[in-house]
Write a protein that holds these residues in place. Structure first.
Motif, PDB file in Angstrom:
ATOM      1  N   ASP A   1      -4.712  -2.960  -5.223  1.00  0.00           N
ATOM      2  CA  ASP A   1      -5.305  -1.850  -5.661  1.00  0.00           C
ATOM      3  C   ASP A   1      -6.840  -1.689  -5.810  1.00  0.00           C
ATOM      4  O   ASP A   1      -7.320  -0.707  -5.294  1.00  0.00           O
TER       5      ASP A   1
ATOM      6  N   PHE B   1       0.932  -1.380  -0.117  1.00  0.00           N
ATOM      7  CA  PHE B   1       0.277   0.143   0.134  1.00  0.00           C
ATOM      8  C   PHE B   1       0.782   1.130   0.030  1.00  0.00           C
ATOM      9  O   PHE B   1       0.598   2.082  -0.774  1.00  0.00           O
TER      10      PHE B   1
ATOM     11  N   TYR C   1      -6.319   6.369  -2.087  1.00  0.00           N
ATOM     12  CA  TYR C   1      -5.154   6.055  -1.421  1.00  0.00           C
ATOM     13  C   TYR C   1      -4.666   7.197  -0.197  1.00  0.00           C
ATOM     14  O   TYR C   1      -3.784   6.871   0.449  1.00  0.00           O
TER      15      TYR C   1
ATOM     16  N   PHE D   1      -6.505  -4.601   2.670  1.00  0.00           N
ATOM     17  CA  PHE D   1      -6.149  -3.937   1.424  1.00  0.00           C
ATOM     18  C   PHE D   1      -5.153  -4.823   0.745  1.00  0.00           C
ATOM     19  O   PHE D   1      -3.970  -4.680   0.934  1.00  0.00           O
TER      20      PHE D   1
ATOM     21  N   VAL E   1      -8.417  -1.439  -2.374  1.00  0.00           N
ATOM     22  CA  VAL E   1      -8.332   0.250  -1.915  1.00  0.00           C
ATOM     23  C   VAL E   1      -9.252   1.030  -2.556  1.00  0.00           C
ATOM     24  O   VAL E   1      -9.839   1.838  -1.855  1.00  0.00           O
TER      25      VAL E   1
ATOM     26  N   TYR F   1      -3.540   2.655   5.989  1.00  0.00           N
ATOM     27  CA  TYR F   1      -3.383   1.485   5.523  1.00  0.00           C
ATOM     28  C   TYR F   1      -4.383   0.612   6.413  1.00  0.00           C
ATOM     29  O   TYR F   1      -4.541   0.654   7.647  1.00  0.00           O
TER      30      TYR F   1
END
Length: 240
Positions: free
Chosen positions: A191, A92, A180, A188, A194, A184
């Motif tokens: 991607d 991440f 993003y 996740f 996220v 975190y």
């Protein structure tokens, strides 16, 4: 034949290469292991450069590996233009650092540095789909039977409802950077997770079965065979 999406949104690639050689049972980080005469990571970069010659590429590496990467580029006369971002403590964090080197508008492909066999068709389909829907995540159908572990044992799962997720995962840069811009979380895993946590629906596209993630010696052996075969087919096509 693939038509590059020139004249539309700028296309970028963030190639994340923060792995070690643990499962490869080697001291050399897996992205630097040679595949058909050059480091795996170079093949991954070449896949995007071959798709679009104006691709802005960012390679994310642990700070301790950057000097060695520059030495490998000199040794192999590797001249494809790319920027370097330092990796974070998690994937991440590494992707977030890579995104910081991209413009605020356009499309960004986030790709594993050890997936050198991604096809041009997969890259093209991902960018085209993301241009229309804001994101694209390549996936394939599982070929093996799948079971879920339960409190009492296990149960079969209908594999037709499952997909195996690959990279590159392509997103609208503005939306991905915003996604993003958070702390975190352990769930996740990629991607897409996220992006989804920010309230966006994930759009799946067709991946290619050869687009394996090289993490074990057997993966490397398979990749050697596939890449050699692809090179032979390409060479025959050029001589016709």
């Amino acid at each position: 034949i693939f038509m590059e999406i020139k004249g539309s949104k700028p296309c970028c690639a963030v190639i994340v290469a923060g792995g070690a050689g643990t499962r490869m049972r080697t001291e050399v980080p897996k992205q630097f292991i040679e595949l058909c005469g050059k480091p795996i990571l170079m093949h991954s970069i070449e896949a995007f450069a071959a798709y679009r010659d104006d691709m802005l590429t960012v390679v994310v590496l642990p700070s301790s590996q950057i000097d060695y990467w520059h030495e490998l580029c000199r040794r192999h006369s590797f001249t494809i233009s790319h920027r370097i971002a330092e990796g974070g403590n998690t994937r991440f964090g590494s992707v977030k650092n890579g995104l910081s080197l991209l413009p605020d508008e356009g499309l960004a492909a986030i790709h594993d540095g050890v997936r050198p066999l991604v096809s041009r068709k997969t890259i093209d389909e991902c960018f085209r789909t993301a241009e229309t829907y804001g994101n694209a995540v390549p996936a394939t159908l599982p070929v093996d039977s799948v079971r879920e572990i339960t409190d009492t044992g296990s149960r079969v799962i209908d594999r037709s409802n499952l997909r195996l997720i690959q990279t590159p995962q392509v997103f609208d840069i503005r939306l991905l950077k915003k996604a993003y811009d958070r702390e975190y979380m352990p769930d996740f895993t990629d991607d897409a997770s996220v992006f989804e946590s920010a309230g966006h629906a994930v759009r799946l596209t067709e991946g290619n079965a050869e687009n394996i993630k090289i993490t074990t010696p057997s993966d490397l052996a398979v990749a050697e065979v596939l890449m050699t075969r692809f090179d032979e087919i390409s060479q025959r096509a050029r001589t016709k």
